[in-house]
Design an enzyme around this catalytic site. Structure first.
Site, short mmCIF file in Angstrom:
data_model
loop_
_atom_site.label_atom_id
_atom_site.label_comp_id
_atom_site.label_asym_id
_atom_site.label_seq_id
_atom_site.Cartn_x
_atom_site.Cartn_y
_atom_site.Cartn_z
N HIS A 166 0.96 -1.36 0.01
CA HIS A 166 0.11 -0.19 -0.07
C HIS A 166 0.91 1.31 0.10
O HIS A 166 1.75 1.46 -0.79
CB HIS A 166 -0.99 -0.12 1.12
CG HIS A 166 -2.01 0.88 1.18
ND1 HIS A 166 -2.20 1.76 0.11
CD2 HIS A 166 -2.79 1.37 2.23
CE1 HIS A 166 -3.47 2.37 0.62
NE2 HIS A 166 -3.72 2.12 1.84
N HIS B 146 -2.42 -2.67 -9.53
CA HIS B 146 -3.30 -1.89 -8.55
C HIS B 146 -4.59 -2.64 -8.38
O HIS B 146 -4.98 -3.51 -9.30
CB HIS B 146 -3.91 -0.30 -9.11
CG HIS B 146 -4.30 0.61 -8.20
ND1 HIS B 146 -5.78 0.55 -7.85
CD2 HIS B 146 -3.88 1.61 -7.37
CE1 HIS B 146 -5.83 1.31 -6.81
NE2 HIS B 146 -4.63 2.05 -6.49
N ASP C 276 2.70 5.44 -6.80
CA ASP C 276 4.12 5.39 -6.28
C ASP C 276 5.22 5.41 -7.17
O ASP C 276 6.08 5.42 -6.70
CB ASP C 276 4.01 3.94 -5.36
CG ASP C 276 3.10 4.35 -4.31
OD1 ASP C 276 1.82 3.28 -4.14
OD2 ASP C 276 3.17 5.28 -3.66
C1 SDX Z 1 -1.56 2.05 -3.47
O1 SDX Z 1 -6.16 0.67 -3.30
C2 SDX Z 1 -5.82 1.79 -3.60
O2 SDX Z 1 -6.41 2.83 -3.81
C3 SDX Z 1 -4.27 1.96 -3.13
C4 SDX Z 1 -3.51 3.40 -3.62
C5 SDX Z 1 -4.21 4.51 -2.59
O3 SDX Z 1 -4.04 5.68 -3.10
O4 SDX Z 1 -4.68 4.45 -1.61
O5 SDX Z 1 -3.78 3.72 -4.99
C6 SDX Z 1 -2.34 3.41 -3.22
O6 SDX Z 1 -1.37 1.15 -2.64
C7 SDX Z 1 -0.94 1.83 -4.81
C8 SDX Z 1 -0.39 0.28 -4.96
C9 SDX Z 1 0.98 0.27 -4.58
N1 SDX Z 1 1.52 -1.09 -4.22
C10 SDX Z 1 2.72 -1.54 -5.17
O7 SDX Z 1 2.92 -0.89 -6.21
C11 SDX Z 1 3.24 -2.74 -4.88
C12 SDX Z 1 3.31 -3.51 -6.11
N2 SDX Z 1 1.78 -3.73 -6.50
C13 SDX Z 1 1.03 -5.28 -6.36
O8 SDX Z 1 1.65 -5.70 -4.92
C14 SDX Z 1 0.14 -5.36 -6.37
O9 SDX Z 1 -0.22 -4.81 -8.02
C15 SDX Z 1 -1.06 -4.59 -5.77
C16 SDX Z 1 -1.00 -5.21 -4.13
C17 SDX Z 1 -0.98 -3.19 -5.66
C18 SDX Z 1 -2.52 -5.14 -6.35
O10 SDX Z 1 -2.61 -6.46 -6.17
P1 SDX Z 1 -3.67 -7.41 -6.46
O11 SDX Z 1 -4.85 -6.56 -7.01
O12 SDX Z 1 -3.88 -8.65 -5.58
O13 SDX Z 1 -3.09 -7.78 -7.70
P2 SDX Z 1 -3.61 -8.87 -8.64
O14 SDX Z 1 -3.67 -10.17 -7.90
O15 SDX Z 1 -5.01 -8.25 -9.44
O16 SDX Z 1 -2.66 -9.04 -9.65
C19 SDX Z 1 -2.93 -9.91 -10.80
C20 SDX Z 1 -1.94 -10.58 -11.21
C21 SDX Z 1 -1.24 -11.65 -10.16
O17 SDX Z 1 -0.54 -12.70 -11.03
P3 SDX Z 1 -1.26 -13.93 -11.71
O18 SDX Z 1 -1.98 -14.73 -10.26
O19 SDX Z 1 -2.69 -13.46 -12.33
O20 SDX Z 1 -0.44 -14.74 -12.40
O21 SDX Z 1 -0.78 -9.72 -11.55
C22 SDX Z 1 0.35 -9.92 -10.61
C23 SDX Z 1 -0.21 -10.83 -9.64
O22 SDX Z 1 0.93 -11.62 -9.19
N3 SDX Z 1 1.02 -8.75 -10.26
C24 SDX Z 1 2.23 -8.45 -10.43
C25 SDX Z 1 2.31 -7.04 -9.79
N4 SDX Z 1 0.91 -6.76 -9.21
C26 SDX Z 1 0.04 -7.96 -9.49
N5 SDX Z 1 3.23 -8.93 -10.94
C27 SDX Z 1 4.61 -8.39 -10.80
N6 SDX Z 1 4.49 -7.09 -10.23
C28 SDX Z 1 3.31 -6.35 -9.68
N7 SDX Z 1 3.72 -5.38 -9.30
#
Ligand code: SDX
Length: 389
Positions: free
Chosen positions: A229, A270, A328
């Site tokens: 987050h 996201h 971010d």
């Molecule tokens: C913020 O909610 C909000 O509004 C938050 C925020 C706010 O203003 O409050 O916008 C702020 O928290 C932004 C997010 C910051 N976090 C990061 O940048 C950390 C890296 N991102 C990931 O950890 C991830 O994308 C999340 C946590 C942000 C979202 O997680 P999800 O929704 O559980 O992702 P998902 O399961 O929908 O992903 C789908 C696929 C998965 O692979 P498969 O199982 O389909 O094979 O995409 C992959 C995930 O493994 N994936 C990534 C990835 N993010 C998702 N793979 C590599 N790198 C990534 N960053």
């Protein structure tokens, strides 16, 4: 196991919470605050005006704006006793740990004297939080540096005052740098609110029990700290520094795709956006503007970030999963250029988001609400008897 409840895929949570503050269309990369697109607010508004908008639902008149800004200035100091909370921490304590503690502790100064069923008291709490968060954040930095805390200056703008409290010293008056102040204001504005994300939902849930707003905001700070987050901006900088050279990008892209590797491309993906995060576009533009004005357009981290974004956006794994840069991805490069240490990045996010957390808390408290109780899907054992022998 025999007798274990199984999950009914037909179950639909009814835990959605209504709100009129922010609208997000994740498929089309749209973000509106009280109906105004984030791109227009970033270009034409500033953080304090956006605070007024999020709280009251309309842009302020010139008179309302002046009164709002002056009232914020009257609340920027913290009680001198707050200094003693800092002295209980190690100098190398993570500033988010300190912020969790000292913001929650503000309850000890205001809880008994405020009736939060009274809208006027809630508005005073809003001013206290908007005004004191920068002061407390700067105190975290000064404490880690072993430097004296700087008192706020009411002759400066909100972001100039923050930079003064961060980088000024009693030995010489801080000369505000307009470029850095504008960059900070833009960062504050872009992080102000984002609908019911994990930390905002935490604040609403805490508020639904009747907890005071200072304690609720402290719960939001704790939730924001996680690297998935708000902690991501700190993690993005660490990742870019680990990549170190554009030639290493493919290796990190492959790591991010490897299911056996917990590494994720920080600043990408996201929960809601399956298109560009509109804030990321504004942040990238701001990043280029600020670094150019500072003569840092050849900043190696910016080069790595832009190349990484370009490669990821062309990679089938990311394209298929609709993974785009989020808010971010570029913010940390700007903060580093301003001189903010990486450990303070999430504190900047928490400062900015305080108005969003408060606006959501206030919206819920102002209406009829019940205590939150997220539904559980029980998948454990059915009833069974304790063995008799
Ligand atoms: C913020 O909610 C909000 O509004 C938050 C925020 C706010 O203003 O409050 O916008 C702020 O928290 C932004 C997010 C910051 N976090 C990061 O940048 C950390 C890296 N991102 C990931 O950890 C991830 O994308 C999340 C946590 C942000 C979202 O997680 P999800 O929704 O559980 O992702 P998902 O399961 O929908 O992903 C789908 C696929 C998965 O692979 P498969 O199982 O389909 O094979 O995409 C992959 C995930 O493994 N994936 C990534 C990835 N993010 C998702 N793979 C590599 N790198 C990534 N960053």
């Amino acid at each position: 196991a025999e007798g274990v409840f199984t999950y009914d895929p037909g179950f639909v949570s009814t835990a959605a919470c209504e709100s009129q503050i922010t609208y997000i269309d994740g498929a089309n990369g749209i973000l509106l605050h009280r109906g105004y697109p984030i791109e227009q607010l970033a270009e034409k508004s500033d953080y304090l005006e956006t605070c007024f908008l999020l709280l009251h639902g309309e842009l302020p008149t010139p008179e309302e704006s002046e009164k709002f800004r002056n009232t914020v200035k009257n609340h920027t100091m913290v009680h001198d006793q707050v200094i003693h909370f800092f002295n209980g921490f190690r100098r190398d304590a993570h500033p988010m740990a300190i912020m969790c503690g000292v913001v929650g502790a503000l309850s000890a100064f205001y809880h008994d004297s405020m009736d939060f069923s009274d809208q006027e008291h809630r508005e005073i709490a809003a001013f206290r939080l908007i005004a004191k968060m920068p002061t407390l954040a700067a105190m975290c930095y000064k404490y880690s540096m072993g430097q004296p805390f700087m008192y706020p200056r009411n002759d400066l703008s909100y972001s100039e005052n923050f930079l003064h409290m961060m980088f000024g010293t009693p030995c010489e008056e801080y000369q505000p740098n307009k470029t850095l102040a504008k960059a900070m204001d833009r960062i504050f504005l872009l992080h102000a609110d984002h609908e019911q994300n994990a930390s905002t939902s935490t604040v609403r849930l805490a508020g639904s029990t009747g907890a005071n707003p200072f304690a609720c905001i402290a719960s939001g700070i704790a939730a924001l700290w996680g690297p998935a987050h708000g902690g991501a901006n700190e993690a993005v900088l660490t990742m870019l520094e680990e990549i170190g050279d554009e030639a290493n990008i493919p290796e990190f892209i492959e790591k991010a795709k490897d299911k056996n590797d917990p590494f994720r491309l920080m600043g990408f993906g996201h929960r809601v956006y399956k298109n560009f995060d509109p804030r990321a576009k504004v942040m990238r533009q701001t990043c280029n503007e600020v670094l150019t004005e500072l003569g840092l357009e050849d900043d190696p981290l910016l080069k790595i970030a832009m190349r990484l974004e370009q490669i990821a956006l062309e990679d089938e794994y990311f394209v298929k999963r609709q993974l785009y840069p989020n808010v971010d991805f570029y913010s940390g490069i700007i903060l580093k250029a301003v001189g903010i240490p990486v450990s303070m990045f999430t504190v900047i996010f928490a400062m900015s988001r305080t108005i969003g957390w408060f606006a959501h808390w206030n919206e819920m408290i102002s209406g009829s609400y019940r205590i939150g109780r997220p539904r559980q899907l029980y998948t454990g054992y059915t009833k069974r008897d304790y063995p008799t022998e």
